[in-house]
Design an enzyme around this catalytic site. Structure first.
Site, PDB file in Angstrom:
ATOM      1  N   ASP A  36       0.793  -1.241   0.000  1.00 38.39           N
ATOM      2  CA  ASP A  36       0.000   0.000   0.000  1.00 38.39           C
ATOM      3  C   ASP A  36       0.821   1.285   0.000  1.00 38.39           C
ATOM      4  O   ASP A  36       0.281   2.363   0.255  1.00 38.39           O
ATOM      5  CB  ASP A  36      -0.953   0.016   1.202  1.00 38.39           C
ATOM      6  N   ASP A  92      -6.662  -3.561  -6.175  1.00 35.48           N
ATOM      7  CA  ASP A  92      -6.273  -2.275  -5.587  1.00 35.48           C
ATOM      8  C   ASP A  92      -4.786  -1.966  -5.830  1.00 35.48           C
ATOM      9  O   ASP A  92      -4.369  -0.802  -5.873  1.00 35.48           O
ATOM     10  CB  ASP A  92      -6.494  -2.249  -4.057  1.00 35.48           C
TER      11      ASP A  92
HETATM   12  N1  GLY Z   1      -7.432  -0.968  -0.637  1.00 35.70           N
HETATM   13  C1  GLY Z   1      -8.390  -1.420   0.285  1.00 35.70           C
HETATM   14  C2  GLY Z   1      -9.746  -0.951   0.003  1.00 35.70           C
HETATM   15  O1  GLY Z   1     -10.041  -0.410  -1.043  1.00 35.70           O
HETATM   16  O2  GLY Z   1     -10.576  -1.114   0.887  1.00 35.70           O
END
Ligand code: GLY
Length: 390
Positions: free
Chosen positions: A115, A175
């Site tokens: 992330d 994501d």
């Molecule tokens: N990246 C995690 C979400 O979109 O909840």
């Protein structure tokens, strides 16, 4: 009335319908700034009690929730402050943005998550583009190095999560496309093409394995790193393995649009067009353009919406409109979403601890963050407002 008069009346009407969809960006930014003043006060009060909680994330069951810098959402709050500075050029926002960006800095060395695009690139990337501060550049480069350690050559992807190893061997979530911008930028900053190559390889592998024929995306693809094969196609945050989780579709749209910007590879543009088609032609989404949290939840129309998916989508569509032959359609759709968000989904001034938007869904299968304000909805809403001006 003759035909010419009818046509004139109809075209005037259609222009006024299109006009009605337009958001008053100045007004929307002014309200968002008032709310963010409230948010900053609440953040400062919370940090006096627990200094390691650096960033506001959500409001759940009436409780204001702050997170530590290691949380995947920690960068959105400082990144929003940079957007206020970009829009207003007011030094007040510069000072605040610099202050809260500093708190996330140590995550540049975090090799335990994918992330870093969200955590580091949103605040430091915006900060660097607005100030040219060499200290921010160094943080971006180090974060890209940390992220690159998660790349597996055999599978051709960056690993998303280290947790839940009982469920997945090498999970990659849609994501993760959002982290590639950090890598593209680092190649530009350093001249080292290895970051670019990892980004392109990840995007290509994801394009091959993450999508169904209708361009909807799976959430989690699990890889076998010995063979490079897909082990399973599943979900973590969606309704079902075969469902289309709304925010996942938004990440896919934004991710491939950004990849096209960075590479000019027409395959990415076609992918972004395909995903946009899935989102916009879907008859499930209500007329205001804000999707339910998952396109396949059988509880629809009682299911909760996801304003965060809407704000990510609006921001992505404004960019995609510049590249695609469907540009007019995308701009109209983005205008509609933004108009809905700014008129029907905003908090009352002073409410929700200062978060800007309401009605996002964070993690429905975990029963957490359902129909709540959430920081990433606010961040992409501000970005969409900025992009709508151009
Ligand atoms: N990246 C995690 C979400 O979109 O909840």
């Amino acid at each position: 009335m003759n035909l010419k008069v009818i046509i004139t009346v109809l075209s005037v009407l259609s222009v006024s319908i299109v006009k009605a969809q337009k958001t008053d960006v100045k007004k929307a930014f002014a309200s968002a700034a008032q709310q963010t003043d409230v948010l900053v006060k609440n953040v400062d009060s919370a940090r006096k009690v627990k200094p390691n909680l650096v960033s506001p994330r959500t409001v759940e069951n009436g409780q204001f929730k702050m997170v530590i810098s290691r949380d995947w959402t920690s960068g959105f709050f400082p990144a929003e402050l940079w957007y206020f500075y970009q829009y207003t050029n007011d030094k007040k926002w510069l000072t605040l943005a610099q202050k809260y960006t500093e708190d996330i800095k140590k995550e540049q060395f975090n090799k335990g998550t994918h992330d870093l695009g969200f955590m580091i690139y949103c605040p430091f990337g915006n900060g660097y583009s607005l100030t040219n501060d060499p200290a921010y550049k160094a943080v971006i480069i180090q974060a890209a190095k940390s992220l690159s350690t998660r790349f597996n050559v055999k599978a051709g992807v960056l690993k998303s999560w280290d947790h839940s190893s009982d469920k997945w061997k090498y999970p990659v979530i849609i994501d993760n496309m959002m982290n590639l911008e950090l890598l593209f930028e680092t190649t530009k900053l350093t001249g080292d093409s290895s970051f670019y190559k990892i980004a392109v390889t990840h995007a290509n592998t994801t394009m091959k394995n993450h999508f169904r024929p209708d361009f909807s995306s799976y959430h989690v693809i699990d890889y076998d790193t010995l063979t490079g094969n897909v082990r399973q196609k599943t979900t973590a945050q969606g309704y079902a393995n075969e469902s289309a989780w709304a925010r996942g579709q938004a990440w896919a749209l934004y991710g491939y649009t950004m990849c096209y910007r960075e590479t000019k590879n027409k395959a990415y543009l076609a992918q972004a067009d395909g995903v946009a088609g899935f989102i916009l032609n879907n008859k499930i989404t209500p007329a205001d353009g804000i999707p339910y949290w998952d396109y396949n939840d059988p509880k629809i129309p009682e299911a909760s919406r996801d304003a965060s998916a809407a704000s990510i989508t609006a921001s992505a569509l404004y960019e995609l409109a510049k590249y695609s032959t469907n540009g007019k359609k995308y701009k109209t759709a983005a205008d509609k979403i933004l108009n809905s968000l700014s008129t029907k989904y905003t908090s009352k001034i002073g409410a929700n601890y200062g978060f800007i938007l309401e009605h996002s869904t964070g993690h429905r299968p975990n029963n957490s963050e359902i129909d709540v304000p959430i920081n990433y909805a606010d961040y992409y809403y501000l970005e969409a407002l900025l992009r709508s001006k151009n």
